[in-house]
Scaffold this motif. Structure first.
Motif, PDB file in Angstrom:
ATOM      1  N   ASN A 999       0.818  -1.211   0.000  1.00 42.62           N
ATOM      2  CA  ASN A 999       0.000   0.000   0.000  1.00 42.62           C
ATOM      3  C   ASN A 999       0.855   1.265   0.000  1.00 42.62           C
ATOM      4  N   HIS A1022      -2.166  -6.562  -1.041  1.00 43.55           N
ATOM      5  CA  HIS A1022      -2.677  -5.242  -0.684  1.00 43.55           C
ATOM      6  C   HIS A1022      -1.905  -4.192  -1.479  1.00 43.55           C
ATOM      7  N   GLY A1024      -3.378  -0.878  -2.110  1.00 38.94           N
ATOM      8  CA  GLY A1024      -4.230   0.308  -2.042  1.00 38.94           C
ATOM      9  C   GLY A1024      -3.426   1.582  -2.198  1.00 38.94           C
ATOM     10  N   THR A1025      -4.028   2.596  -2.879  1.00 43.74           N
ATOM     11  CA  THR A1025      -3.433   3.924  -3.049  1.00 43.74           C
ATOM     12  C   THR A1025      -2.052   3.824  -3.685  1.00 43.74           C
ATOM     13  N   HIS A1051      -6.662  -6.121  -2.288  1.00 47.77           N
ATOM     14  CA  HIS A1051      -7.115  -4.779  -1.917  1.00 47.77           C
ATOM     15  C   HIS A1051      -6.588  -3.778  -2.938  1.00 47.77           C
ATOM     16  N   SER A1053      -8.210  -0.539  -3.065  1.00 55.49           N
ATOM     17  CA  SER A1053      -8.850   0.737  -2.711  1.00 55.49           C
ATOM     18  C   SER A1053      -7.871   1.895  -2.851  1.00 55.49           C
ATOM     19  N   GLY A1054      -8.404   3.053  -3.209  1.00 49.51           N
ATOM     20  CA  GLY A1054      -7.569   4.249  -3.329  1.00 49.51           C
ATOM     21  C   GLY A1054      -6.873   4.387  -4.662  1.00 49.51           C
ATOM     22  N   ASN A1055      -7.164   3.515  -5.635  1.00 51.43           N
ATOM     23  CA  ASN A1055      -6.596   3.628  -6.985  1.00 51.43           C
ATOM     24  C   ASN A1055      -7.693   4.109  -7.922  1.00 51.43           C
TER      25      ASN A1055
END
Length: 1055
Positions: A999, A1022, A1024-1025, A1051, A1053-1055
């Motif tokens: 991440n 993971h 994320g971002t 995971h 998330s944040g992309n």
């Protein structure tokens, strides 16, 4: 000279309004915009010539009767007829008045009148002063009068009433009379209304004083005006109206009327110094059918004698009052007012029109009349919130009643030297003391307990039913009731008829239906029941109603048990779970107690179908009891049943119910009141087998915390209950609470008391209790309690009985760590886990810990100020351990590459290592990677997050991934190149890596493409971002699509 505005000539002040009916049922939305209304003032056209009459009545008061507290009216002047003629003044003429005193007035004093040639200006001023004076005289009388349902023959000094601003609209139509337990709301429907009530009715915790209500109302109005008004003029008008209106909410008997009298007295003594006119109106006594002008309504309702034959005088005064800010209108008892409808608007009426009291009251509350005057109106909650939104006060306070200190003061005045014994009796029975915040019930309860003790009676007064039955017996056996004993049954039927019809005020027809006549009603008025107490069950001066709702509810229960048919009784039971029936149901179950029934049978016939009714109640309780108590809703249902059980105290019923509930009982996120504790422990003592109790994050009111754990300690010693878990984080119970907890640690397994304001004294109490436990406690969390080194020293003496200890952020220094380390060093077996994070003990503390690492399986020393010297000490100790340490967390300690080098030498003896945010660079990661590469077996987990080693560090790690099961490298400045290195290594691993956290690394689509090639060897990924876009996600998706077996977690998330 009389100003022209007094004759309605000023259009700026008054404008004609219509009497058209503006009634509406529509509610005002929260986002509605307030605009100034022209209808708030009125003009009245007046003929140039008119004949009017006027009269002046002056009332004075004399002495105050100190024994009874009543101010008595001694002297008065009667009105004299005064005729005046309006000649159309030009500004210089004078108004001539002649007066003839009546015969009756001459016997007392002369009637004030104007002297020949008195100016109109002087007349106006004199009228204002006379009205103000008379109203103050009346206010003094009102403030001095107390008319309670329960009174002592001795004077009781005043004690504070608590008020608060936390009032929200609820399901008020079904609200129980006792908000202390109004959290019953819909609990059987699994809807949690308890939280707000718990916060709002925590005993005696007021947040505002009477002196602050208008100041706070004004501030609240200003905030509201900013949201609701578009112009500054609208804001000013909104604040002028709503900033001067205070609503007071509270249950019956809580002290609303007393509060109005306290306010009146404070005004007389100088509070609100600008106020000259005090209109105190008891709405119960107002005739809502009569029409009058506004001044007539005021003077009649306040009991102020005033001659209204001079219409122009009324006009002068009303015009003056309408413009003035020196007026306060105190309206007590909206809930007792016989209005046609609370929730409809009344027609807007002009200042000088004839209208009903309801019209005037609603226009006053809307600011259409006397917009600058202060208003203060009291009511029970439902009727107050039933008002149309335009009439409902924007600022409402709630009367909480007597706090514990006030109750003690009352007890001291009633019981003198016996007060401590009586208070102890109340403390032992919170189920009855929980009602003592209500002034009337406080006096009644304390007096009954005191009288029972003085007479040496073997009387069980541990329930509210017991108190009421005892008081009722005293009432009935008093001499004035001789010959009326049989009328108790009639009163019970009246109570039931009214309760079923939601009626609290009874008409003559209601009385006739149950065959109650005036003579019988008088027998239930205030009467001496012993040498020191007066009790009044019925009010019957102008309207008939029970003096307090507790009497009506008690008589409803008496009717259901003693007189109702079996069918009628069974039908009523279907309502017992409704909040409105809360107290009635409690009394009904209280009458399952033979002692209470036998007391009532001294003046009542035997109950009809008594055994059958008790059987029905037992079956009802069994059906109502949850078999599994594993959440807050089922626990609340259990509490209701427990309260009924305790009130009944019937062995047969108790055994039937206790067999229903299965262990364990989980108290999770519960809101626990003091009387809950007593009823719950009562239930636990009924259980045949020991009951396992788990207490999750719950909140406690009053002394419920101390009471719960003290009583649980007693039941534990009797092997009736075992406690598995207690989670009490963020309850500020402090050292006293810790002392209470220490009494129930005998069989506890896990205790969480983080952020609870526990200091050294509290930790010492807990430590001493743990030290002597027969077997170790599995887990104790004491994080964020500032007990420091002294507390650590106390804990060191009981570590042999603790398996996992968390003392994160407890201000422990190197001295405290040294105490703990020395104790751990000599333990007969290792401690499973110890958390010392965020205690700044530094390298010296680390040196102490290094000497006891052989007796620690998991050590957390995150953010403890440890440098490379301290890490070196720990590393050398770990290197030579006979067996690996399971986990060590060193994150947040800035030891850098040197510390990483030291750790690299002992990695063979560490299963899980956390070194995030430690200032480790490329060199440090390389040292660790080389060591991991050559380990004889893989390291379970290594966390290197927030170390900025970038792509070069990732390259080093790629060479040792075959020996890492879980890798955390989030926020490490790894780009596409570094991810490519890691991906190529993962692709060729002999077995998948369990977890990889990447991440917040800035590798984007190219890195995602690299990862897509090795997904077959990753179980949980993971990312994320990480600046991954559509192209990167597409690459990953296509790879996942063709995997031979699913990936466990990804995971993005944040992309």
């Amino acid at each position: 000279m009389i100003p022209a505005s007094f004759y309605g000539r000023s259009a700026a002040n008054f404008e004609e309004s219509s009497d058209e009916d503006f009634s509406s049922d529509e509610e005002e939305s929260d986002d509605s915009v307030y605009e100034p209304s022209d209808s708030s003032s009125t003009s009245v056209e007046q003929d140039q010539e008119e004949d009017t009459s006027a009269a002046v009545v002056v009332t004075t008061t004399s002495m105050v009767d100190g024994t009874s507290g009543l101010v008595r009216l001694q002297n008065s002047w009667t009105a004299t007829s005064v005729r005046q003629r309006n000649f159309g003044f030009t500004g210089q003429e004078t108004l001539c008045i002649q007066a003839e005193p009546s015969q009756e007035a001459q016997s007392n004093s002369k009637q004030p009148s104007s002297a020949p040639g008195e100016s109109a200006e002087n007349l106006t001023m004199r009228l204002q002063e006379e009205l103000s004076s008379k109203l103050k005289d009346r206010a003094e009388i009102v403030a001095g009068q107390m008319n309670l349902p329960v009174e002592l023959h001795k004077r009781i000094d005043s004690v504070p009433l608590e008020i608060a601003t936390w009032v929200e609209e609820e399901d008020l139509d079904n609200l129980g009379h006792y908000h202390k337990r109004a959290d019953v709301l819909e609990r059987f429907d699994l809807k949690d209304k308890r939280a707000d009530v718990f916060k709002r009715f925590d005993p005696g915790q007021g947040n505002i004083t009477l002196d602050q209500v208008y100041e706070t109302a004004n501030k609240t109005a200003k905030k509201d005006a900013k949201k609701r008004c578009k112009t500054s003029a609208a804001e000013e008008e909104y604040v002028r109206i709503h900033g001067n209106i205070v609503g007071v909410s509270g249950q019956a008997g809580i002290g609303k009327t007393t509060l109005t009298k306290i306010l009146t007295q404070k005004i007389l003594e100088g509070f609100l110094s600008e106020v000259k006119y005090i209109f105190y109106i008891a709405l119960r006594d107002v005739d809502f059918t009569a029409k009058s002008n506004l001044l007539q309504f005021f003077t009649t309702s306040t009991g102020c004698e005033w001659d209204h034959s001079g219409e122009s005088h009324d006009r002068y005064l009303l015009n003056h009052l309408n413009k003035s800010s020196d007026v306060i209108i105190i309206m007590d008892g909206l809930d007792e007012a016989t209005m046609t409808s609370h929730n409809k608007l009344a027609p807007i009426t002009s200042l000088h029109s004839q209208a009903t009291a309801e019209t005037f009251i609603k226009n006053l509350l809307r600011g259409k009349l006397l917009p600058r005057a202060k208003k203060f109106i009291t009511s029970r909650p439902r009727q107050l919130y039933d008002l149309h939104p335009e009439c409902r006060p924007s600022f409402i306070v709630n009367v909480l009643g007597l706090n514990e200190e006030s109750q003690k003061k009352i007890c001291g005045q009633i019981c003198d030297k016996d007060s401590e014994k009586v208070m102890q009796k109340l403390d032992d029975n919170p189920d009855i003391s929980s009602y003592c915040y209500i002034p009337v019930l406080c006096i009644l309860t304390i007096h009954c307990i005191h009288q029972s003790m003085r007479r040496g009676e073997d009387t069980d007064l541990s329930s509210m039913t017991g108190i009421i039955c005892y008081a009722l017996e005293m009432f009935i056996r008093s001499s004035h009731m001789h010959g009326h004993e049989n009328d108790v049954g009639k009163l019970a039927r009246l109570a039931w008829n009214g309760f079923a019809a939601r009626k609290i005020i009874f008409s003559e027809n209601d009385l006739k239906v149950v065959d109650l006549d005036e003579k019988t009603i008088r027998s239930f008025l205030k009467t001496n029941v012993d040498s020191s107490l007066k009790v009044k069950i019925i009010e019957g001066d102008k309207k008939t109603f029970f003096s307090h709702l507790v009497w009506q509810e008690a008589f409803v229960a008496i009717y259901l048990i003693f007189f109702a048919s079996l069918d009628e009784f069974e039908s009523s039971m279907s309502s017992f779970k409704k909040p409105r029936y809360e107290i009635v149901a409690k009394f009904v179950f209280g009458l399952c107690n033979d002692k209470n029934v036998n007391r009532l049978m001294k003046f009542l016939p035997p109950p009809t179908n008594y055994d059958e009714k008790k059987k029905l109640m037992k079956e009802f309780l069994v059906r109502s009891t949850p078999s599994s108590v594993n959440d807050k809703d089922s626990f609340q249902r259990l509490l209701v049943v427990c309260a009924w059980l305790k009130e009944a105290d019937n062995l047969d019923i108790n055994e039937s119910v206790a067999s229903v509930v299965r262990s364990p009982i989980v108290l999770k996120q519960a809101k626990i009141l003091p009387n809950d504790v007593t009823t719950f422990n009562y239930f636990l003592r009924l259980t045949i087998e020991p009951c396992l109790v788990k207490i999750g994050n719950s909140s406690f009111s009053g002394d419920s915390f101390d009471r719960l754990f003290t009583e649980l300690g007693i039941t534990q010693k009797k092997n009736q209950v075992k406690i598995d878990e207690i989670h009490l984080n963020r309850n500020k119970f402090g050292d006293d609470g810790a002392l209470s907890l220490s009494k129930c640690l005998h069989n506890i397994r896990r205790l969480h008391v983080g952020t609870c304001n526990i200091g050294y004294v509290g930790v010492k109490s807990l430590s001493e209790a743990i030290e002597h436990l027969p077997q170790p406690i599995d887990e104790i969390h004491l994080s964020e309690n500032k007990f420091g080194d002294d507390g650590a020293l106390s804990l060191s003496k009981c570590l042999h009985n603790i398996r996992r200890l968390d003392v994160t952020f407890c201000k422990i220094g190197d001295v405290g760590v040294k105490s703990l380390s020395e104790a751990i060093e000599h333990l007969p077996q290792p401690i499973d886990e110890i958390h010392l994070s965020e205690n700044k003990f530094g390298d010296d503390g680390a040196l102490s810990l290094s000497k006891c690492l052989h007796n620690i399986r998991r050590l957390n020393v995150r953010s403890c100020g440890i440098g490379d010297v301290g890490v070196k000490s720990l590393s050398e100790a770990i290197e030579h351990l006979p067996q690996p340490i399971d986990e060590i967390n060193l994150s947040g300690n800035k030891f850098g590459d040197d510390g990483a080098l030291s750790l690299s030498k002992c990695l063979h003896n560490i299963k899980r290592l956390h070194v995030g945010w430690c200032g480790i660079g490329v060199v440090g990661v390389k040292s660790l990677s080389v060591a991991i590469e050559h380990l004889p077996q893989p390291i379970d987990e290594i966390n290197l997050g927030v170390n900025k080693f970038g792509d070069d560090g990732a390259l080093s790690l790629s060479k040792c991934l075959h020996n890492i099961r879980r890798l955390h490298v989030g926020t490490c400045n790894i780009g596409d190149v570094g991810v490519k290195s890691l991906s190529e290594a993962i692709e060729h691993l002999p077995q998948p890596i369990d977890v990889i956290h990447l991440n917040r690394n800035k590798f984007g689509d190219d890195g995602a493409l690299s990862l897509s090639k090795c997904l077959h060897n990753i179980r949980r990924l993971h990312v994320g971002t990480c600046n991954i876009g559509y192209v990167g996600v597409k690459s990953l998706s296509e790879a996942i699509e063709h995997l031979p077996q699913p990936i466990d977690v990804i995971h993005l998330s944040g992309n």
